[in-house]
Design an enzyme around this catalytic site. Structure first.
Site, PDB file in Angstrom:
ATOM      1  N   ASP A  29       0.856  -1.186   0.000  1.00  0.00           N
ATOM      2  CA  ASP A  29       0.000   0.000   0.000  1.00  0.00           C
ATOM      3  C   ASP A  29       0.897   1.243   0.000  1.00  0.00           C
ATOM      4  O   ASP A  29       1.714   1.420   0.914  1.00  0.00           O
ATOM      5  CB  ASP A  29      -0.881  -0.007   1.248  1.00  0.00           C
ATOM      6  CG  ASP A  29      -1.808   1.205   1.331  1.00  0.00           C
ATOM      7  OD1 ASP A  29      -1.703   2.108   0.482  1.00  0.00           O
ATOM      8  OD2 ASP A  29      -2.618   1.247   2.277  1.00  0.00           O
ATOM      9  N   GLU A  79      29.416   7.053   6.982  1.00  0.00           N
ATOM     10  CA  GLU A  79      29.443   5.627   7.303  1.00  0.00           C
ATOM     11  C   GLU A  79      29.410   4.819   6.004  1.00  0.00           C
ATOM     12  O   GLU A  79      29.067   3.637   6.005  1.00  0.00           O
ATOM     13  CB  GLU A  79      28.308   5.236   8.238  1.00  0.00           C
ATOM     14  CG  GLU A  79      26.922   5.585   7.789  1.00  0.00           C
ATOM     15  CD  GLU A  79      25.867   5.128   8.779  1.00  0.00           C
ATOM     16  OE1 GLU A  79      25.617   3.913   8.856  1.00  0.00           O
ATOM     17  OE2 GLU A  79      25.296   5.988   9.480  1.00  0.00           O
ATOM     18  N   CYS A 111      25.264   7.717  12.071  1.00  0.00           N
ATOM     19  CA  CYS A 111      24.741   8.981  11.527  1.00  0.00           C
ATOM     20  C   CYS A 111      25.134  10.201  12.354  1.00  0.00           C
ATOM     21  O   CYS A 111      24.779  11.324  11.992  1.00  0.00           O
ATOM     22  CB  CYS A 111      23.221   8.904  11.440  1.00  0.00           C
ATOM     23  SG  CYS A 111      22.607   7.540  10.437  1.00  0.00           S
ATOM     24  N   TYR A 143      20.036  -0.628   1.991  1.00  0.00           N
ATOM     25  CA  TYR A 143      19.513  -1.750   2.774  1.00  0.00           C
ATOM     26  C   TYR A 143      19.178  -2.958   1.908  1.00  0.00           C
ATOM     27  O   TYR A 143      18.827  -4.008   2.425  1.00  0.00           O
ATOM     28  CB  TYR A 143      18.264  -1.313   3.557  1.00  0.00           C
ATOM     29  CG  TYR A 143      18.561  -0.267   4.586  1.00  0.00           C
ATOM     30  CD1 TYR A 143      19.049  -0.606   5.844  1.00  0.00           C
ATOM     31  CD2 TYR A 143      18.402   1.081   4.285  1.00  0.00           C
ATOM     32  CE1 TYR A 143      19.334   0.360   6.785  1.00  0.00           C
ATOM     33  CE2 TYR A 143      18.683   2.061   5.226  1.00  0.00           C
ATOM     34  CZ  TYR A 143      19.159   1.697   6.470  1.00  0.00           C
ATOM     35  OH  TYR A 143      19.459   2.670   7.390  1.00  0.00           O
ATOM     36  N   THR A 152      13.826   3.361   3.176  1.00  0.00           N
ATOM     37  CA  THR A 152      14.626   4.353   3.907  1.00  0.00           C
ATOM     38  C   THR A 152      16.042   4.449   3.357  1.00  0.00           C
ATOM     39  O   THR A 152      16.984   4.768   4.079  1.00  0.00           O
ATOM     40  CB  THR A 152      14.659   4.054   5.417  1.00  0.00           C
ATOM     41  OG1 THR A 152      15.245   2.770   5.645  1.00  0.00           O
ATOM     42  CG2 THR A 152      13.268   4.089   6.007  1.00  0.00           C
ATOM     43  N   SER A 201      15.520   0.469  17.206  1.00  0.00           N
ATOM     44  CA  SER A 201      16.292   1.675  16.926  1.00  0.00           C
ATOM     45  C   SER A 201      15.456   2.931  17.117  1.00  0.00           C
ATOM     46  O   SER A 201      15.940   3.940  17.646  1.00  0.00           O
ATOM     47  CB  SER A 201      16.840   1.621  15.494  1.00  0.00           C
ATOM     48  OG  SER A 201      17.734   2.684  15.254  1.00  0.00           O
ATOM     49  N   HIS A 233      17.642  14.522  13.420  1.00  0.00           N
ATOM     50  CA  HIS A 233      18.158  13.536  12.474  1.00  0.00           C
ATOM     51  C   HIS A 233      16.965  12.802  11.894  1.00  0.00           C
ATOM     52  O   HIS A 233      16.105  12.306  12.623  1.00  0.00           O
ATOM     53  CB  HIS A 233      19.089  12.569  13.202  1.00  0.00           C
ATOM     54  CG  HIS A 233      19.387  11.325  12.426  1.00  0.00           C
ATOM     55  ND1 HIS A 233      19.953  11.350  11.171  1.00  0.00           N
ATOM     56  CD2 HIS A 233      19.181  10.010  12.719  1.00  0.00           C
ATOM     57  CE1 HIS A 233      20.092  10.111  10.728  1.00  0.00           C
ATOM     58  NE2 HIS A 233      19.630   9.278  11.649  1.00  0.00           N
ATOM     59  N   LYS A 242       8.275  11.326  15.534  1.00  0.00           N
ATOM     60  CA  LYS A 242       8.236  10.485  16.727  1.00  0.00           C
ATOM     61  C   LYS A 242       9.057  11.104  17.859  1.00  0.00           C
ATOM     62  O   LYS A 242       8.670  11.062  19.034  1.00  0.00           O
ATOM     63  CB  LYS A 242       8.753   9.082  16.408  1.00  0.00           C
ATOM     64  CG  LYS A 242       7.824   8.248  15.529  1.00  0.00           C
ATOM     65  CD  LYS A 242       8.452   6.914  15.179  1.00  0.00           C
ATOM     66  CE  LYS A 242       7.564   6.087  14.275  1.00  0.00           C
ATOM     67  NZ  LYS A 242       6.376   5.573  14.977  1.00  0.00           N
ATOM     68  N   ASN A 275      17.214   8.935   3.071  1.00  0.00           N
ATOM     69  CA  ASN A 275      18.145   8.872   4.191  1.00  0.00           C
ATOM     70  C   ASN A 275      19.543   9.302   3.761  1.00  0.00           C
ATOM     71  O   ASN A 275      20.110   8.765   2.818  1.00  0.00           O
ATOM     72  CB  ASN A 275      18.178   7.435   4.724  1.00  0.00           C
ATOM     73  CG  ASN A 275      18.855   7.323   6.066  1.00  0.00           C
ATOM     74  OD1 ASN A 275      19.460   8.262   6.564  1.00  0.00           O
ATOM     75  ND2 ASN A 275      18.761   6.148   6.665  1.00  0.00           N
ATOM     76  N   SER A 308      23.195   5.449  15.408  1.00  0.00           N
ATOM     77  CA  SER A 308      22.974   4.137  16.019  1.00  0.00           C
ATOM     78  C   SER A 308      24.279   3.564  16.545  1.00  0.00           C
ATOM     79  O   SER A 308      25.362   3.904  16.084  1.00  0.00           O
ATOM     80  CB  SER A 308      22.362   3.187  14.995  1.00  0.00           C
ATOM     81  OG  SER A 308      21.076   3.616  14.627  1.00  0.00           O
TER      82      SER A 308
END
Length: 386
Positions: A29, A79, A111, A143, A152, A201, A233, A242, A275, A308
């Site tokens: 979706d 990274e 990051c 990824y 992402t 994470s 970030h 969030k 990202n 992370s």
């Protein structure tokens, strides 16, 4: 003495894939990508581009002959390193034609490391006020195709000049760094794609933000009403939301409403790029500064950096008069990109040099970027200025 970000510039690839099209191809979706994750488009990386070419392209937009002669140090935070020994900063310094009497280093901590680079640069300028430090955050987030983390991914670079009497953002002295040994995201030396526990994470990210912000409040006595905006970030834009909601909770007062509006302004560019790992916070800062309707000189901006593994830092800066003139027009550059099909995106994804040890020469006829990765010969990457 005021020290901070004198100017900023962003560079990404010339291609992007539409995430609604990607969702349809994956049988998902589209709202899961555009609403649930908060992403609309994603930068696609041709094999002729890497962190060196992207970092050099971003930095080139900043530099004039007068500015170049004062650069004493180049710090590249990434990274997505291309060599376990040689710093990508050396390649970028050479492509930019900087003086050989220039310090060049590469930094790593997921990051977060661009923020460490800025803090180290601030210290160098404090010791030698006549010098300018070039800090570049350059990354390619991978990824894998048809994986949970595919939505992402992204790529790009943010370049910043750190100097005394900055034209854009003066950094305040109080900062709060926080670190713990946590396995929420990592990439072993043998892997080209990262390993991540996404839900874990996200929870760590929110916790580190609250830990650093609350400590900052204890040290300074400042409250939310003292901030014109908070930037985050953003490996995906929903992550920033969030973080902010973890702090605001059920608050619906004028301060909370204003901070939510400014967060939306800071998300716009990331929604179209994806990202950037080390550069994600700083693209969100550029997005805020170029899309907010309410910021003025003297506004205090909060910045939350996260990497992370894990490390976080909260620090602040004060906007300078005329700050808008010291950034490139990101919206216009994003509008000039070319959309590619999902099939084209997959082909380019699989064509990256990666850990290939063979001699290879790429076809760069369709890449009109200022700097090109031509390929590899005798285990050495070959770069070209177009």
């Amino acid at each position: 003495m005021r020290i901070g970000i004198d100017r900023m510039a962003f560079a990404t690839t010339n291609e992007y894939v539409d995430l609604v099209e990607l969702a349809k191809e994956r049988g998902v979706d589209p709202n899961k990508f555009t609403v649930g994750i908060g992403q609309d488009q994603q930068a696609v990386v041709p094999p002729t581009q890497d962190i060196v070419t992207l970092g050099a392209a971003a930095a080139q937009k900043l530099l004039t002959p007068d500015l170049t002669k004062n650069i004493s140090t180049v710090i590249v935070a990434t990274e997505s390193g291309i060599d376990n020994s040689k710093a990508s900063a050396i390649y970028i310094k050479q492509l930019l034609g900087l003086n050989d009497f220039t310090r060049t280093v590469e930094m790593k901590e997921a990051c977060y490391s661009a923020t460490a680079g800025i803090q180290f640069a601030k210290g160098l300028v404090a010791l030698n006020p006549q010098e300018t430090v070039l800090v570049i955050a350059a990354d390619i987030a991978r990824y894998g195709l048809n994986t949970p983390g595919e939505v992402t991914q992204g790529a790009g670079a943010v370049a910043m000049l750190i100097s005394r009497n900055p034209h854009l953002l003066s950094l305040e002295d109080t900062t709060v760094a926080y670190s713990q040994d946590i396995m929420d995201f990592w990439r072993p030396l043998y892997a080209t794609e990262a390993l991540v526990d996404g839900k874990y994470s996200t929870n760590v990210y929110i916790d580190f933000f609250l830990q650093t912000f609350n400590r900052y409040q204890q040290l300074t006595g400042r409250g939310l009403e003292d901030f014109a905006a908070l930037t985050f970030h953003m490996p995906f834009t929903k992550m920033g939301k969030k973080g902010l909601e973890g702090l605001l909770g059920d608050r619906k007062d004028e301060t909370a409403s204003h901070l939510r509006d400014e967060l939306t302004a800071s998300q716009l560019f990331s929604r179209k790029v994806g990202n950037l790992y080390t550069g994600s916070l700083y693209l969100s800062l550029m997005s805020l500064l170029q899309n907010s309707k309410d910021l003025t000189a003297g506004s205090r901006i909060g910045l939350f950096s996260y990497g992370s593994g894990a490390e976080g830092e909260f620090y602040t800066g004060i906007l300078e008069e005329g700050y808008q003139k010291y950034m490139n027009d990101v919206a216009q550059e994003l509008a000039n990109r070319q959309q590619v099909s999902v099939a084209q995106y997959e082909k380019m994804f699989n064509s990256q040099l990666g850990m290939n040890d063979k001699d290879i020469e790429f076809d760069d006829a369709n890449d009109h970027s200022p700097f090109i990765l031509k390929g590899q010969k005798n285990h050495q990457r070959i770069y070209q200025i177009k």
